[in-house]
Design an enzyme around this catalytic site. Structure first.
Site, PDB file in Angstrom:
ATOM      1  N   CYS A   1       0.843  -1.204   0.000  1.00  0.00           N
ATOM      2  CA  CYS A   1       0.000   0.000   0.000  1.00  0.00           C
ATOM      3  C   CYS A   1       0.881   1.259   0.000  1.00  0.00           C
ATOM      4  CB  CYS A   1      -0.976  -0.054   1.165  1.00  0.00           C
ATOM      5  SG  CYS A   1      -2.352   1.101   0.988  1.00  0.00           S
TER       6      CYS A   1
ATOM      7  N   HIS B   1      -3.587  -5.603   0.880  1.00  0.00           N
ATOM      8  CA  HIS B   1      -2.927  -5.875   2.165  1.00  0.00           C
ATOM      9  C   HIS B   1      -2.934  -7.368   2.506  1.00  0.00           C
ATOM     10  CE1 HIS B   1      -2.463  -1.753   3.786  1.00  0.00           C
ATOM     11  NE2 HIS B   1      -3.486  -1.481   3.000  1.00  0.00           N
TER      12      HIS B   1
ATOM     13  N   GLU C   1      -1.220  -8.875   4.712  1.00  0.00           N
ATOM     14  CA  GLU C   1      -1.064  -9.069   6.160  1.00  0.00           C
ATOM     15  C   GLU C   1      -2.402  -8.966   6.899  1.00  0.00           C
ATOM     16  OE1 GLU C   1      -0.580  -6.345   4.602  1.00  0.00           O
ATOM     17  OE2 GLU C   1      -1.059  -4.622   5.837  1.00  0.00           O
TER      18      GLU C   1
END
Lengths: 82, 229
Positions: free
Chosen positions: B87, B203, B205
């Protein structure tokens, strides 16, 4: 050393769709400003600078524009010095 | 060996990245503050996390790119160290020239915070643990994720097989509706030519364990673990 004031304009390159500009253009049309078009949104930066002469001041501002103030992949810049 | 997670003022996915990298293996994970002027020698992978470094002032990533730690991050990458920017991290990597192109405002002008489906190109070290063409669900959260590059650069990305992730529908098809932000070629993530730097807007994660609702992002970290173990 002389003191200068730089006025810098940064805009998206002509070939890149400016979605903010398009949105403002539509808003202008809705207000019957249909004689207006090609709206482009940009940034306006002023800064003071000390340099030995006009040429050095111009070089320094150009350098700062290329390094940090604009992203030359997507933006054009222009400036005036006084 | 360990992971390094770079922390700028305004980073807000650093803890998620730290947590995900740390739970997979015995690797140490450490935060690296942006004012640091060196990278610990045992760090094998650097993560530049998402967030709003320096408030996104001027342009996303423009100020972070000149943080003192970034010179070391650039050296680390040039020596072949693994580097992933997620990002805002992706935006920083394009600003410093480690990856080509730039991230423009989303075509809709809206900040987008929702799930997307990505088609995986598993030929990179960051995606090796996925199957080729796998469709995974990963969330995005950005206002400036509209990938732009000139035609020559886009062709080079295609010719060199550097597009790691593209936005698709749940069925794996590209359509006008599957591209959330107007990205050229529906690009969600790319690698550099050397293959050691990945930038991606979604994302992984955030979807790294079932407790979070999905674990499709884990493959990125499993792939990195395999590469650095």
């Amino acid at each position: 050393m002389k003191k200068y004031k730089a006025e810098i304009k940064i805009t998206l390159r002509e070939n890149i769709l400016d979605v903010q500009g398009k949105t403002i253009e539509h808003a202008l049309f809705q207000l019957d400003y249909d004689m207006m078009g090609n709206v482009r949104i940009g940034k306006y930066i002023t800064l003071d600078i000390e340099a030995q002469n006009d040429g050095q001041a111009e070089e320094l501002v150009k350098d700062a524009c290329q390094k940090l103030l604009s992203n030359t992949v997507i933006e054009d810049f222009s400036f005036t010095l006084e | 060996m360990s992971y390094g997670v770079i922390v700028f003022p305004g980073s807000n996915c650093d803890h998620d990245a730290y947590n995900t990298a740390g739970k997979l293996s015995s690797a140490d994970v450490r935060y690296i503050w942006h004012k640091e002027s060196s990278i610990p020698s045992d760090v094998k992978c650097i993560i530049i996390p998402g967030g709003f470094s320096y408030g996104d002032y001027l342009r996303c990533g423009a100020v972070a790119r000149f943080s003192s730690v970034m010179n070391e991050v650039i050296n680390f990458a040039k020596k072949g160290g693994l580097l992933i920017g997620i990002c805002n991290g992706f935006q920083i990597l394009t600003e410093c020239g480690l990856l080509p192109g730039a991230l423009l405002r989303n075509k809709s002008l809206n900040f987008l915070c929702r799930d997307t489906y990505l088609k995986v190109n598993n030929s990179s070290v960051f995606t090796s643990q996925y199957g080729e063409g796998d469709v995974i669900r990963i969330p995005i959260a950005h206002g400036e994720g509209n990938y732009y590059a000139d035609d020559n650069t886009l062709k080079s990305l295609q010719d060199n097989n550097l597009i790691a992730f593209t936005y698709v529908t749940e069925n794996g098809e590209e359509s006008s509706g599957s591209n959330p932000n107007g990205s050229a070629l529906s690009i969600a993530g790319i690698t550099n030519k050397q293959g050691n730097v990945l930038g991606m807007m979604p994302h992984p994660e955030r979807y790294s364990e079932e407790l979070l609702g999905c674990s499709d992002g884990l493959g990125v970290f499993e792939s990195i673990n395999l590469a650095i173990s």
